[in-house]
Motif scaffolding. Structure first.
Motif: not given
Length: 207
Positions: A25-30, A125-136
């Protein structure tokens, strides 16, 4: 807590572990990606929904749910990935019937398969993306070509249902946090999203 909208980037499979899939899943504005490990059936169902020209001869489970909902005027308005516990994502279907809204608990893979069929937006939620999101880290010159080739191979593999049993997963429990972060960087660099998701989950359990 603020919601962040997500788009489906695609589905990745592990080159070393047959039958292991990660929904990206990709963050729309990030720039962050949220990889979620899913089963082979759910991966196939999502791939078929993404490939508009493919229609199974008989309805899949998620297609049946959609047909049932349409018959009784139930709409899935949106999907929210609302919790992450021990590497497991929890999701809710926000449904509406006769202007009455209901929230239904669902596995994230099922929720996203249904979101595609209802053309419903996906949020977390933003806190979930902050915790589990990955920058490729992607090479811009090769990005478009690599994505096109990967998606083509993946769709053919899933739609043909040529899935093999999953092999034993690598155990990361004996690794230190520093080693895990190094492995995570390596997995992301190699675009092994399924492995990256499992390493990230192991890191989340310890931090």
């Amino acid at each position: 807590m603020s919601l962040v909208r997500l788009n489906i980037k695609g589905i990745s499979y592990s080159q070393t572990q047959n039958g292991a899939y990660a929904l990206i899943l990709n963050e729309v504005d990030g720039d962050r990606k949220l990889p979620i490990v899913i089963g082979a059936f759910e991966a196939q169902s999502i791939a078929i929904a993404l490939e508009k020209e493919i229609s199974p001869p008989r309805p899949l489970t998620h297609d049946l749910f959609k047909n049932f909902a349409d018959r009784f005027d139930i709409i899935v308005k949106q999907v929210i990935i609302h919790k992450l516990v021990d590497g497991v994502f929890y999701s809710s279907l926000i449904c509406e019937r006769d202007k009455i809204e209901e929230i239904i608990d669902a596995r994230t893979s099922d929720a996203i398969a249904l979101a595609l069929r209802f053309q419903a937006p996906i949020f977390t939620y933003k806190n979930i993306l902050d915790k589990a999101g990955i920058y490729l880290k992607v090479n811009p010159k090769k990005k478009d070509e690599d994505e096109e080739n990967q998606d083509s191979i993946l769709m053919d593999d899933l739609v043909a249902n040529e899935l093999e049993p999953q092999e034993t997963k690598e155990n990361f429990k004996g690794k230190t946090l520093k080693e895990l972060h190094n492995l995570l960087d390596e997995a992301v660099l190699n675009e092994d999203y399924e492995k990256a998701a499992r390493i990230r989950d192991e890191i989340s359990k310890r931090e």
